[in-house]
Design an enzyme around this catalytic site. Structure first.
Site, PDB file in Angstrom:
ATOM      1  CG  ASN A 114      -2.229   0.717   0.951  1.00 32.69           C
ATOM      2  OD1 ASN A 114      -2.334   1.517   0.020  1.00 32.69           O
ATOM      3  ND2 ASN A 114      -3.232   0.439   1.774  1.00 32.69           N
ATOM      4  CG  HIS A 115       1.095   4.302  -2.740  1.00 28.13           C
ATOM      5  ND1 HIS A 115       2.351   4.697  -3.120  1.00 28.13           N
ATOM      6  CD2 HIS A 115       0.578   3.628  -3.798  1.00 28.13           C
ATOM      7  CE1 HIS A 115       2.582   4.291  -4.359  1.00 28.13           C
ATOM      8  NE2 HIS A 115       1.516   3.633  -4.790  1.00 28.13           N
ATOM      9  CB  SER A 116       2.349   6.472   3.434  1.00 23.44           C
ATOM     10  OG  SER A 116       3.041   5.391   4.025  1.00 23.44           O
ATOM     11  N   PRO A 127       6.100   6.707   0.954  1.00 26.29           N
ATOM     12  CG  PRO A 127       6.526   6.367   3.217  1.00 26.29           C
ATOM     13  CD  PRO A 127       6.122   7.437   2.235  1.00 26.29           C
ATOM     14  CG  LEU A 128       5.555   1.608  -2.165  1.00 27.13           C
ATOM     15  CD1 LEU A 128       6.051   0.581  -3.180  1.00 27.13           C
ATOM     16  CD2 LEU A 128       4.130   2.006  -2.471  1.00 27.13           C
TER      17      LEU A 128
END
Length: 680
Positions: A114-116, A127-128
């Site tokens: 997921n992405h932040s 960040p991932l």
């Protein structure tokens, strides 16, 4: 005009049975390109990777017969078990782990990252994160499903088409919608002590209070009348759920998962006395891998007999005795008439060996199954080769130093460097030993599994087996070792003092007085690994040497309770292992009159259903065929299914009182009489 795209790029499930030699060679070359120089990439046997798929993983491990169809996009760390389908345009990214038999419909996205999205920073600079996605065994994921990072999907569950799964899915649940919510149970939680409505509420909330892993209550604390009320409520709730709005949504999951492709059964893992104590069991058509219940007494509590709930049988469910006897006599006559055709169908002229079925690779077990079938139905050795040739081949496969019989590779040659710790080697003690016995011969070399044993190492061996997590696998080991004792005694070779006493002493003292068996239930398997493990362990010991069981009535209670589980005994769900592992323990524990009517009723019902599954000119399949299992490899008829079901028919017929109509009696691995005694 561009060349047509081969159909198997999008529909790979029949590739290995229908592809040409050049197509197979091209597929193997493609797989070699994918794994070459990548120690973190591993592909099982008969996998398929479409040339039109994008495979860009950091780690890729695919089990046997798992396929990736055209348009699929794979990145990150993917670990998939056997018989998984990744259908067209499926996206699997991030860290994803799935068990055996996971079927994924087209256009599904499984996103293990997921992405932040904190404010103040553009999303593309965020960040991932990756919690990972875990998917259990036997999961059906429909088309256009989205599974988000951090989700755990329990075994035997169904994700309906277009579901957006944001929370954990309990084992056995059917979910659908956006966000996905509980619809009904595909496999209801069994005997958890939780009311079905409460279980459904917990599943819908997606809380950590998951009923499939809830600690089971002590039956003694619940009055029988309350148990009966709960059972009635569960039945009513299941009927309402099956006819409610959720049924249609669940059926829509069928819009993407292609035809199943599951292999025939194979013996589970074995760990010899000389093996590492931490060896991991392998997979096959056998109980799911699962963790042990949290509470040390959970197995005893789960398996304590519910005496107020018997096996329901009616005259409509079973034939009368005379009619059943007539039907099994007809089946036996047909089987004898077609036995030669069944054997020839599995014969490989090029290699001079039997395979389980046409198109399959030859195996050691296939030779033994052919010998057992010929002995049972024809009263002779298989006519495809002279008896002395068959004996020399079987004896020649035995390692002169250890006595082990290693499995064959795809080319029909034996694999090297394997000992009794290998699951197939352990099973070959049974299959090859009894095949030689039926041919009037025996192993030429001693079995060092026994001749080099000591009482201390036997106890250590028994205690090292995975009784808590894989009682079936543990029973597999005991069966192999017990049978190695048999052949050692038959050959007149000395057995170290105390070895037999250590084995039987450990089993007698270790039997659970509540179940009469060994090992623990599992959240996904319930009593399946315990009952199946009991069959294997007792077959090679108590049955094979004529030693009375320590708790026969508890064995009957446990088996009858297990036989009510629809996950393993509903029409279309039954396979040879699960039915044999019920029939043999009931037969072994018989003779005291305990619950005889229920045993006869169950045996007659299973027997009646099994009689209709013989396939003309081909025999029995490992798993009974049905409209819902069409296309599964394990529903294709073969030698293993034929040999096992012929033995099953005898045990069920004997329990039902009609065995004389069959006109045969097993003499090999599944012989009913003891093969030897412990004392001269």
């Amino acid at each position: 005009m561009s060349p047509a795209i081969a159909a198997h790029e999008y529909s790979p499930w029949d590739f290995w049975s229908e592809a040409t030699t050049s197509q197979r060679e091209a597929q193997l070359a493609l797989q070699q390109t994918v794994v070459s120089g990548r120690p973190d990439h591993e592909l099982g046997e008969q996998c398929f990777l479409s040339e039109l798929a994008s495979i860009d993983n950091d780690t890729l491990r695919l089990g046997d017969r798992t396929y990736v169809a055209a348009g699929a996009y794979l990145t990150g760390d993917l670990r998939a078990g056997a018989d998984c389908s990744i259908n067209p345009y499926t996206v699997i990214r991030g860290r994803v782990t799935m068990g055996d038999g996971v079927r994924i419909g087209a256009h599904t996205s499984i996103l293990g990252f997921n992405h932040s999205m904190e404010s103040g920073t553009p999303v593309f600079r965020q960040p991932l994160t990756s919690k990972g996605i875990e998917i259990g065994d036997d999961v059906w994921i429909g088309s256009h499903v989205v599974i988000l990072d951090g989700v755990r999907v329990g075994s035997h569950s169904v994700l309906a088409a277009s579901a957006v799964v944001t929370k954990d899915v309990p084992a056995g649940a059917v979910v659908g919608g956006n966000p996905a919510r509980f619809i009904r149970w595909r496999v209801e939680p069994d005997d958890t002590g939780i009311h079905p409505d409460a279980a459904a509420d917990a599943a819908a909330r997606g809380t950590e209070d998951r009923p499939e892993i809830a600690q089971q209550r002590e039956p003694a604390e619940t009055p029988p009348e309350v148990l009966a009320a709960l059972a009635a409520a569960a039945s009513e709730a299941a009927s309402e759920a099956a006819s409610g709005d959720g049924s249609e949504a669940a059926s829509e999951a069928a819009s993407g998962a292609g035809p199943e492709s599951t292999p025939e059964g194979a013996p589970g893992p074995a760990t010899g006395i000389d093996a590492a104590r931490t060896s991991e069991p392998s997979s096959g058509p056998r109980p799911e891998q699962a963790t042990a219940p949290a509470h040390p007494d959970a197995a005893a509590r789960a398996a304590t007999p519910a005496l107020t709930r018997g096996v329901a049988t009616t005259s409509a469910e079973t034939d009368d005795t005379a009619g059943l006897a007539e039907r099994i006599a007809e089946l036996a006559s047909r089987a004898r008439d077609e036995a030669s055709v069944v054997l020839q169908r599995a014969w490989n002229d090029d290699l001079g060996l039997f395979a389980d079925r046409p198109g399959a690779a030859p195996t050691v077990r296939a030779q033994a199954d052919a010998i057992e079938i010929a002995d049972l139905l024809l009263g002779t050795a298989p006519p495809q080769a002279p008896v002395d040739t068959q004996i020399r081949r079987l004896q020649g496969w035995q390692d002169a130093a250890t006595g082990a019989v290693a499995p064959l590779g795809a080319d029909g040659r034996q694999r090297e460097g394997l000992g009794f710790s290998h699951e197939d080697v352990a099973y070959h003690v049974l299959s090859t030993g009894y095949a030689l016995d039926l041919l009037g011969s025996a192993f030429p070399a001693p079995l060092t599994w026994v001749t080099a044993a000591t009482p201390e190492r036997v106890v250590e061996f028994c205690e090292s087996l995975p009784w808590a997590t894989d009682a079936w696998g543990a029973g597999h080991h005991i069966d192999g070792f017990g049978t190695a004792i048999l052949w050692t005694k038959r050959a007149g070779r000395p057995i170290p003092a105390g070895v037999e006493e250590a084995l039987f002493g450990w089993l007698l003292l270790g039997a659970d007085p509540h179940t009469g068996m060994w090992g623990l239930t599992t959240p996904d398997g319930g009593l399946l690994p315990v009952v199946n493990g009991f069959y294997r362990a007792s077959r090679g010991t108590f049955a094979q040497f004529g030693v009375p069981l320590p708790h026969p009535e508890r064995v009957i209670d446990t088996v009858l309770r297990h036989a009510r589980d629809p996950r393993w005994f509903a029409p279309g769900a039954r396979n040879a292992c699960n039915v044999l592992d019920v029939a043999h323990p009931l037969w072994l524990a018989r003779g005291n009159g305990y619950r005889d009517d229920e045993v006869r009723g169950l045996a007659a019902r299973l027997l009646s259903d099994a009689l209709s599954t013989w396939i003309p000119g081909a025999g029995f399949s490992f798993r009974e065929p049905s409209p819902t299992t069409r296309g599964l490899a394990e529903t294709e008829p073969g030698l293993q299914g034929t040999e096992m079901w012929l033995a099953i028919l005898w045990y069920l017929a004997d329990l039902a009182g009609v065995a004389d109509a069959l006109g045969y009696r097993p003499r090999g691995v599944h012989r009913p009489e003891p093969a030897a005694t412990l004392r001269p």
